[in-house]
Design a protein around this motif. Sequence first.
Motif, PDB file in Angstrom:
ATOM      1  N   ALA A  95      42.440  52.756  47.118  1.00 25.25           N
ATOM      2  CA  ALA A  95      42.033  52.978  48.562  1.00 25.25           C
ATOM      3  C   ALA A  95      41.608  51.407  48.318  1.00 25.25           C
ATOM      4  N   GLY A  96      40.706  50.544  47.243  1.00 29.72           N
ATOM      5  CA  GLY A  96      39.955  49.140  47.287  1.00 29.72           C
ATOM      6  C   GLY A  96      38.943  48.949  48.052  1.00 29.72           C
ATOM      7  N   LEU A  97      38.305  50.694  47.346  1.00 28.35           N
ATOM      8  CA  LEU A  97      37.061  50.965  47.862  1.00 28.35           C
ATOM      9  C   LEU A  97      35.582  50.813  47.074  1.00 28.35           C
ATOM     10  N   GLU A  98      36.344  50.252  45.140  1.00 31.44           N
ATOM     11  CA  GLU A  98      35.821  50.493  44.478  1.00 31.44           C
ATOM     12  C   GLU A  98      36.408  48.814  43.727  1.00 31.44           C
ATOM     13  N   LYS A  99      34.745  48.349  42.984  1.00 27.03           N
ATOM     14  CA  LYS A  99      35.255  47.567  42.272  1.00 27.03           C
ATOM     15  C   LYS A  99      36.525  47.931  41.061  1.00 27.03           C
ATOM     16  N   VAL A 100      37.291  46.299  40.722  1.00 24.67           N
ATOM     17  CA  VAL A 100      38.657  46.388  39.765  1.00 24.67           C
ATOM     18  C   VAL A 100      38.387  45.666  39.121  1.00 24.67           C
ATOM     19  N   ARG A 101      38.242  45.754  37.573  1.00 21.81           N
ATOM     20  CA  ARG A 101      38.134  44.552  36.969  1.00 21.81           C
ATOM     21  C   ARG A 101      38.983  44.410  36.151  1.00 21.81           C
ATOM     22  N   GLY A 102      39.523  43.242  35.559  1.00 19.55           N
ATOM     23  CA  GLY A 102      40.467  43.235  34.362  1.00 19.55           C
ATOM     24  C   GLY A 102      41.294  41.644  34.379  1.00 19.55           C
ATOM     25  N   SER A 103      42.688  41.480  33.444  1.00 23.95           N
ATOM     26  CA  SER A 103      42.732  40.220  33.816  1.00 23.95           C
ATOM     27  C   SER A 103      43.312  39.639  35.117  1.00 23.95           C
ATOM     28  N   GLY A 104      43.695  38.561  34.953  1.00 19.99           N
ATOM     29  CA  GLY A 104      44.749  38.140  36.544  1.00 19.99           C
ATOM     30  C   GLY A 104      44.907  37.050  36.096  1.00 19.99           C
ATOM     31  N   ARG A 159      37.508  41.221  49.578  1.00 21.89           N
ATOM     32  CA  ARG A 159      38.512  42.724  48.639  1.00 21.89           C
ATOM     33  C   ARG A 159      39.619  42.719  50.449  1.00 21.89           C
ATOM     34  N   LEU A 160      40.712  42.306  49.722  1.00 21.15           N
ATOM     35  CA  LEU A 160      41.797  43.296  50.865  1.00 21.15           C
ATOM     36  C   LEU A 160      42.151  44.438  50.391  1.00 21.15           C
ATOM     37  N   ILE A 161      42.566  45.333  51.523  1.00 26.20           N
ATOM     38  CA  ILE A 161      43.025  46.626  51.952  1.00 26.20           C
ATOM     39  C   ILE A 161      44.048  46.741  52.693  1.00 26.20           C
ATOM     40  N   SER A 162      44.820  48.284  52.302  1.00 24.15           N
ATOM     41  CA  SER A 162      46.060  48.252  53.028  1.00 24.15           C
ATOM     42  C   SER A 162      46.011  47.954  54.634  1.00 24.15           C
ATOM     43  N   THR A 163      45.013  47.764  55.723  1.00 19.74           N
ATOM     44  CA  THR A 163      44.806  47.818  56.205  1.00 19.74           C
ATOM     45  C   THR A 163      44.253  46.432  56.936  1.00 19.74           C
ATOM     46  N   SER A 164      43.764  45.530  55.864  1.00 16.40           N
ATOM     47  CA  SER A 164      43.706  43.602  56.240  1.00 16.40           C
ATOM     48  C   SER A 164      44.605  42.885  56.844  1.00 16.40           C
ATOM     49  N   ALA A 165      44.235  41.743  57.432  1.00 20.22           N
ATOM     50  CA  ALA A 165      45.018  41.360  58.699  1.00 20.22           C
ATOM     51  C   ALA A 165      44.579  39.231  58.115  1.00 20.22           C
ATOM     52  N   ALA A 226      39.348  37.841  32.233  1.00 18.37           N
ATOM     53  CA  ALA A 226      39.007  38.723  32.292  1.00 18.37           C
ATOM     54  C   ALA A 226      38.249  38.338  33.814  1.00 18.37           C
ATOM     55  N   VAL A 227      38.210  39.243  35.109  1.00 17.68           N
ATOM     56  CA  VAL A 227      37.721  39.272  36.388  1.00 17.68           C
ATOM     57  C   VAL A 227      37.769  39.903  37.043  1.00 17.68           C
ATOM     58  N   THR A 228      36.241  40.134  38.095  1.00 15.29           N
ATOM     59  CA  THR A 228      36.106  41.359  38.721  1.00 15.29           C
ATOM     60  C   THR A 228      36.464  40.768  40.532  1.00 15.29           C
ATOM     61  N   LEU A 229      36.178  42.241  40.620  1.00 16.37           N
ATOM     62  CA  LEU A 229      36.824  41.774  42.193  1.00 16.37           C
ATOM     63  C   LEU A 229      35.755  43.276  42.749  1.00 16.37           C
ATOM     64  N   PRO A 230      34.979  42.733  43.948  1.00  7.81           N
ATOM     65  CA  PRO A 230      34.859  43.779  44.276  1.00  7.81           C
ATOM     66  C   PRO A 230      34.881  44.487  45.287  1.00  7.81           C
ATOM     67  N   GLY A 231      34.523  45.835  46.243  1.00 13.58           N
ATOM     68  CA  GLY A 231      35.017  47.102  45.673  1.00 13.58           C
ATOM     69  C   GLY A 231      34.741  46.458  47.391  1.00 13.58           C
ATOM     70  N   TYR A 232      35.517  46.505  48.813  1.00 12.86           N
ATOM     71  CA  TYR A 232      35.744  46.598  50.114  1.00 12.86           C
ATOM     72  C   TYR A 232      34.701  46.882  50.357  1.00 12.86           C
ATOM     73  N   SER A 233      34.547  46.211  51.770  1.00 12.32           N
ATOM     74  CA  SER A 233      32.236  47.049  52.695  1.00 12.32           C
ATOM     75  C   SER A 233      32.559  47.401  53.281  1.00 12.32           C
ATOM     76  N   GLY A 234      34.372  46.912  54.528  1.00 12.99           N
ATOM     77  CA  GLY A 234      34.210  47.303  56.116  1.00 12.99           C
ATOM     78  C   GLY A 234      34.243  48.098  56.135  1.00 12.99           C
ATOM     79  N   THR A 235      34.064  48.613  57.397  1.00 10.51           N
ATOM     80  CA  THR A 235      34.971  50.042  58.059  1.00 10.51           C
ATOM     81  C   THR A 235      36.405  49.969  57.295  1.00 10.51           C
TER      82      THR A 235
END
Length: 245
Positions: A95-104, A159-165, A226-235
């Motif tokens: 769902a994008g609520l946790e950090k994700v790491r890797g190449s990009g 961070r973008l999730i499925s409801t982000s616009a 290597a790049v780290t994306l934050p987890g989504y923190s909104g509602t």
Amino acid sequence: MTRSFIRPARLAAIGVFALAGLIFWVSFNTAQGTNLRSDDSMLRLSDLIQDRSRKNAELDNSAAALRRQVDALAQRDDGSTAEDKRRLHRLEKNAGLEKVRGSGLSVTLDDAPTNATAKVPGLPDPQPNDLVIHQQDLQAVVNALWKGGAKGIKVMDQRLISTSAVRCVGNTLILQGRVYSPPYTVTAVGDPGKLRQALDAAPAIKNYQEYVDAYGLGWKVDEHKAVTLPGYSGTVDLQQAEPVR
């Protein structure tokens, strides 16, 4: 009790509409001949918009901290098994609520200089809309990166999730209650080669790059080992949803 914790984040959503209304009002006055670069009232309004954006960011951070406390209490007292917790972890990750790491890679888009002229002989001089980043440009990049297999995407620092616009008013980006000005950076975690291929294949991005060549709009792609994306923190409350058949 949980509902009261989430209310600050909902205030951020209300702020989006307030910010959009303010910016539309600015655009209306511009059409009437107001000089945004020298008019004191417009400068004060710009300060107000930025102040509201900062307050929305503070509400986001506060809501995220409260949500972490609620989640910790829920996990402590819900009687879940180890398998239940692993399943929840997988769901939160997807769902994008946790950090994700890797190449990009990251893509940066920017407005052209305000005094830009045609860089290709025979082309007409640009109109103001030809020199700024539009919503469809950012959306085209995001869509291409998802199509290229991105495991996660952030726009600017969110961070973008499925409801982000991704929404733009003029050349200002409003994302999840926050306001941003160009240059805009979109960062994705995934296979850099596949992500770049998806960008190169997208028709909307090819059209954008024609304006890059013609009038000097900004376009830059950087690969990262290597790049780290934050987890989504909104509602994550859904206002309306329908099952996919």
